[in-house]
Design a protein around this motif. Sequence first.
Motif, PDB file in Angstrom:
ATOM      1  N   TRP A   1       0.968  -1.352   0.013  1.00 42.74           N
ATOM      2  CA  TRP A   1      -0.060  -0.053   0.034  1.00 42.74           C
ATOM      3  C   TRP A   1       0.929   1.457  -0.175  1.00 42.74           C
ATOM      4  CZ3 TRP A   1       0.699   3.407   3.916  1.00 42.74           C
ATOM      5  CH2 TRP A   1       1.274   3.158   5.205  1.00 42.74           C
ATOM      6  N   ALA A   2       1.927   1.236   0.709  1.00 44.25           N
ATOM      7  CA  ALA A   2       2.756   2.473   0.750  1.00 44.25           C
ATOM      8  C   ALA A   2       3.287   2.798  -0.719  1.00 44.25           C
ATOM      9  CB  ALA A   2       4.062   1.965   1.493  1.00 44.25           C
ATOM     10  N   GLU A   3       3.776   1.698  -1.353  1.00 43.01           N
ATOM     11  CA  GLU A   3       4.006   2.007  -2.817  1.00 43.01           C
ATOM     12  C   GLU A   3       2.993   2.478  -3.856  1.00 43.01           C
ATOM     13  OE1 GLU A   3       6.587  -0.429  -6.488  1.00 43.01           O
ATOM     14  OE2 GLU A   3       4.970  -1.329  -5.455  1.00 43.01           O
ATOM     15  N   TYR A   4       1.954   2.027  -3.511  1.00 40.69           N
ATOM     16  CA  TYR A   4       0.652   2.374  -4.214  1.00 40.69           C
ATOM     17  C   TYR A   4       0.342   3.866  -4.025  1.00 40.69           C
ATOM     18  CZ  TYR A   4      -4.178   2.586  -5.750  1.00 40.69           C
ATOM     19  OH  TYR A   4      -5.348   2.950  -6.515  1.00 40.69           O
ATOM     20  N   LEU A   5       0.395   4.216  -2.490  1.00 42.71           N
ATOM     21  CA  LEU A   5       0.127   5.600  -2.099  1.00 42.71           C
ATOM     22  C   LEU A   5       1.122   6.611  -2.834  1.00 42.71           C
ATOM     23  CD1 LEU A   5      -1.550   7.595  -0.627  1.00 42.71           C
ATOM     24  CD2 LEU A   5      -0.058   6.732   1.509  1.00 42.71           C
ATOM     25  N   ARG A   6       2.545   6.104  -2.912  1.00 39.39           N
ATOM     26  CA  ARG A   6       3.675   7.011  -3.530  1.00 39.39           C
ATOM     27  C   ARG A   6       3.324   7.141  -4.717  1.00 39.39           C
ATOM     28  NH1 ARG A   6       8.165   6.381  -6.274  1.00 39.39           N
ATOM     29  NH2 ARG A   6       8.052   4.400  -6.202  1.00 39.39           N
ATOM     30  N   HIS A   7       3.088   6.275  -5.656  1.00 34.37           N
ATOM     31  CA  HIS A   7       2.890   6.377  -7.115  1.00 34.37           C
ATOM     32  C   HIS A   7       1.662   7.303  -7.344  1.00 34.37           C
ATOM     33  CE1 HIS A   7       5.959   3.720  -8.221  1.00 34.37           C
ATOM     34  NE2 HIS A   7       5.186   2.557  -7.895  1.00 34.37           N
ATOM     35  N   ARG A   8       0.746   7.234  -6.434  1.00 36.22           N
ATOM     36  CA  ARG A   8      -0.563   8.142  -6.572  1.00 36.22           C
ATOM     37  C   ARG A   8      -0.176   9.490  -6.282  1.00 36.22           C
ATOM     38  NH1 ARG A   8      -5.897   8.047  -7.064  1.00 36.22           N
ATOM     39  NH2 ARG A   8      -6.145   5.788  -7.207  1.00 36.22           N
ATOM     40  N   LEU A   9       0.771   9.694  -5.502  1.00 37.02           N
ATOM     41  CA  LEU A   9       1.031  11.089  -4.898  1.00 37.02           C
ATOM     42  C   LEU A   9       2.032  11.640  -5.942  1.00 37.02           C
ATOM     43  CD1 LEU A   9       1.599  10.767  -1.007  1.00 37.02           C
ATOM     44  CD2 LEU A   9      -0.137  12.036  -2.162  1.00 37.02           C
TER      45      LEU A   9
ATOM     46  N   ARG B   1     -17.695   5.801  -0.250  1.00 42.24           N
ATOM     47  CA  ARG B   1     -16.321   5.808  -0.929  1.00 42.24           C
ATOM     48  C   ARG B   1     -15.703   7.024  -0.173  1.00 42.24           C
ATOM     49  NH1 ARG B   1     -14.541   6.507  -7.098  1.00 42.24           N
ATOM     50  NH2 ARG B   1     -12.048   6.622  -6.837  1.00 42.24           N
ATOM     51  N   LEU B   2     -16.389   7.838   0.315  1.00 42.86           N
ATOM     52  CA  LEU B   2     -15.410   9.138   0.768  1.00 42.86           C
ATOM     53  C   LEU B   2     -15.347   8.840   2.263  1.00 42.86           C
ATOM     54  CD1 LEU B   2     -17.745  12.010  -0.801  1.00 42.86           C
ATOM     55  CD2 LEU B   2     -15.489  11.278  -1.388  1.00 42.86           C
TER      56      LEU B   2
ATOM     57  N   ALA C   1     -12.339  11.038   4.218  1.00 44.12           N
ATOM     58  CA  ALA C   1     -12.804  11.862   5.321  1.00 44.12           C
ATOM     59  C   ALA C   1     -11.980  11.567   6.736  1.00 44.12           C
ATOM     60  CB  ALA C   1     -14.332  11.994   5.665  1.00 44.12           C
ATOM     61  N   VAL C   2     -11.920  10.531   6.888  1.00 49.37           N
ATOM     62  CA  VAL C   2     -11.279   9.694   8.192  1.00 49.37           C
ATOM     63  C   VAL C   2      -9.748  10.079   7.933  1.00 49.37           C
ATOM     64  CG1 VAL C   2     -10.522   7.798   9.486  1.00 49.37           C
ATOM     65  CG2 VAL C   2     -12.937   8.107   8.614  1.00 49.37           C
ATOM     66  N   ALA C   3      -9.250  10.102   7.027  1.00 51.88           N
ATOM     67  CA  ALA C   3      -7.654   9.983   6.890  1.00 51.88           C
ATOM     68  C   ALA C   3      -7.474  11.513   7.047  1.00 51.88           C
ATOM     69  CB  ALA C   3      -7.453   9.587   5.565  1.00 51.88           C
TER      70      ALA C   3
ATOM     71  N   GLY D   1      -4.622  13.423   2.585  1.00 55.53           N
ATOM     72  CA  GLY D   1      -5.940  12.654   3.156  1.00 55.53           C
ATOM     73  C   GLY D   1      -6.561  12.150   2.306  1.00 55.53           C
ATOM     74  N   ALA D   2      -6.956  12.668   1.176  1.00 54.50           N
ATOM     75  CA  ALA D   2      -7.821  11.949  -0.185  1.00 54.50           C
ATOM     76  C   ALA D   2      -7.054  10.996  -0.662  1.00 54.50           C
ATOM     77  CB  ALA D   2      -8.016  13.372  -1.155  1.00 54.50           C
ATOM     78  N   ALA D   3      -5.767  11.316  -0.791  1.00 56.65           N
ATOM     79  CA  ALA D   3      -4.887  10.099  -1.724  1.00 56.65           C
ATOM     80  C   ALA D   3      -4.965   8.712  -0.643  1.00 56.65           C
ATOM     81  CB  ALA D   3      -3.558  10.528  -1.983  1.00 56.65           C
ATOM     82  N   THR D   4      -4.797   8.918   0.371  1.00 53.91           N
ATOM     83  CA  THR D   4      -4.969   7.840   1.594  1.00 53.91           C
ATOM     84  C   THR D   4      -6.359   7.100   1.421  1.00 53.91           C
ATOM     85  OG1 THR D   4      -3.327   8.825   2.902  1.00 53.91           O
ATOM     86  CG2 THR D   4      -4.561   6.899   3.790  1.00 53.91           C
ATOM     87  N   GLY D   5      -7.175   7.893   1.437  1.00 55.04           N
ATOM     88  CA  GLY D   5      -8.522   7.122   1.433  1.00 55.04           C
ATOM     89  C   GLY D   5      -8.830   6.578   0.170  1.00 55.04           C
ATOM     90  N   MET D   6      -8.556   7.092  -0.860  1.00 53.18           N
ATOM     91  CA  MET D   6      -8.556   6.503  -2.162  1.00 53.18           C
ATOM     92  C   MET D   6      -7.852   5.187  -2.242  1.00 53.18           C
ATOM     93  SD  MET D   6      -8.284  10.026  -4.587  1.00 53.18           S
ATOM     94  CE  MET D   6      -8.560   9.328  -5.965  1.00 53.18           C
ATOM     95  N   MET D   7      -6.546   5.106  -1.760  1.00 52.12           N
ATOM     96  CA  MET D   7      -5.875   3.954  -1.740  1.00 52.12           C
ATOM     97  C   MET D   7      -6.479   3.053  -0.922  1.00 52.12           C
ATOM     98  SD  MET D   7      -3.656   2.370   0.697  1.00 52.12           S
ATOM     99  CE  MET D   7      -3.287   3.683   1.709  1.00 52.12           C
ATOM    100  N   TRP D   8      -7.122   3.059   0.322  1.00 48.83           N
ATOM    101  CA  TRP D   8      -7.807   2.335   0.982  1.00 48.83           C
ATOM    102  C   TRP D   8      -8.836   1.819   0.360  1.00 48.83           C
ATOM    103  CZ3 TRP D   8      -6.891   1.160   6.211  1.00 48.83           C
ATOM    104  CH2 TRP D   8      -7.619   0.584   6.981  1.00 48.83           C
ATOM    105  N   HIS D   9      -9.825   2.577  -0.472  1.00 56.07           N
ATOM    106  CA  HIS D   9     -10.661   2.164  -1.261  1.00 56.07           C
ATOM    107  C   HIS D   9     -10.485   1.266  -2.208  1.00 56.07           C
ATOM    108  CE1 HIS D   9     -13.880   2.423  -4.225  1.00 56.07           C
ATOM    109  NE2 HIS D   9     -14.898   2.306  -3.083  1.00 56.07           N
ATOM    110  N   ASP D  10      -9.405   1.713  -3.176  1.00 55.16           N
ATOM    111  CA  ASP D  10      -9.066   0.820  -4.347  1.00 55.16           C
ATOM    112  C   ASP D  10      -8.561  -0.318  -4.075  1.00 55.16           C
ATOM    113  OD1 ASP D  10      -9.874   3.193  -5.716  1.00 55.16           O
ATOM    114  OD2 ASP D  10      -7.913   3.854  -5.990  1.00 55.16           O
ATOM    115  N   ARG D  11      -7.729  -0.538  -2.863  1.00 54.02           N
ATOM    116  CA  ARG D  11      -7.021  -1.790  -2.608  1.00 54.02           C
ATOM    117  C   ARG D  11      -7.955  -2.670  -1.647  1.00 54.02           C
ATOM    118  NH1 ARG D  11      -1.770  -2.197  -3.448  1.00 54.02           N
ATOM    119  NH2 ARG D  11      -1.421  -3.671  -1.480  1.00 54.02           N
TER     120      ARG D  11
END
Length: 309
Positions: free
Chosen positions: A55-63, A227-228, A232-234, A284-294
């Motif tokens: 998930w860390a690599e996925y989040l880094r690529h998204r950012l 999905r949001l 929002a939590v992050a 925060g938005a990127a973390t939540g999207m990563m959480w949902h997508d994975r």
Amino acid sequence: MRARDRAPGRPRGEHAARSRGAAEGRPPGRRAPEHEAGRTRRATAWGRAKYAGSWAEYLRHRLDAFDLITHAMQLAATLLLCAIPFVLITSALAGRSAVSALTLRLGLSHEAAADVGDLFASSVVTSGAVTGMSWVFFLLGGLATAGSLQRLYQQMFELRPLGPRDRLRSLLWLALVVGWAALGTAVGKWLSAGAPVLWWLLNVPAFIGFWWFTMWFLLGGRIAWRRLVPCAVATGLYWTGMLVVFHSMFSGMITGYDREYGPIGVVFALMALFIAIGVVIILGAATGMMWHDRGMSVRAALTRLRRAS
């Protein structure tokens, strides 16, 4: 009898290794550099294997794809040029001081609050200066801030703009934020003085709810509430963490910059705060999207923790 070249009971290989270490000038008991380098390579290979596909690599690529720093800087510049004048005028028209609200939120010391206060005119002077075209620039500054945040979320969620409806939503969101900020300042001033721990605990769900509604409303309801939730939590948790960090260090940053650079140093400190705000919103938005997508979930995370322990 010939003297033995090794102590009784000591393995010959260990004695030979010690002899080589002594010949090379290493203290006894130190491992060979080749062995330490091998351990480092193995640890590095293990870390890369764990990181690949995580998930860390996925989040880094998204950012990286969204260009975190550039967008955070752009949002910070908008806050400095548009949000600050809007907040100052809004507070002045309501008969309040924007510095007092900042002092409450970030726990500024008396010296730091005085340094910030020196940058701005009094609320009476500010409200008296709002005439004619000042009202136009006042509203445009607020709309520019809301629109910048709206476009940021649209780009992150890959949604197209909706034209006039976007501007209407920005205006309504801005009015709601002004009311929410006024209520939070009034309640927070009383609650933070009487029950500071409770004030911080109530802030967490309040921030989560605020960012949940903000994303859903500014995006025109095109992203489902469910999905949001992770976004929002992050964002709410990151925002609370940012406030805790700045609560402990911002006063020293302001006073230090003011002594070193003069009044412009206070602007540098405020710009650092605005950049942090931009990073928190995007992260925060990127973390939540990563959480949902994975397909991650709290239950799955707790299960993995129990198995690991």
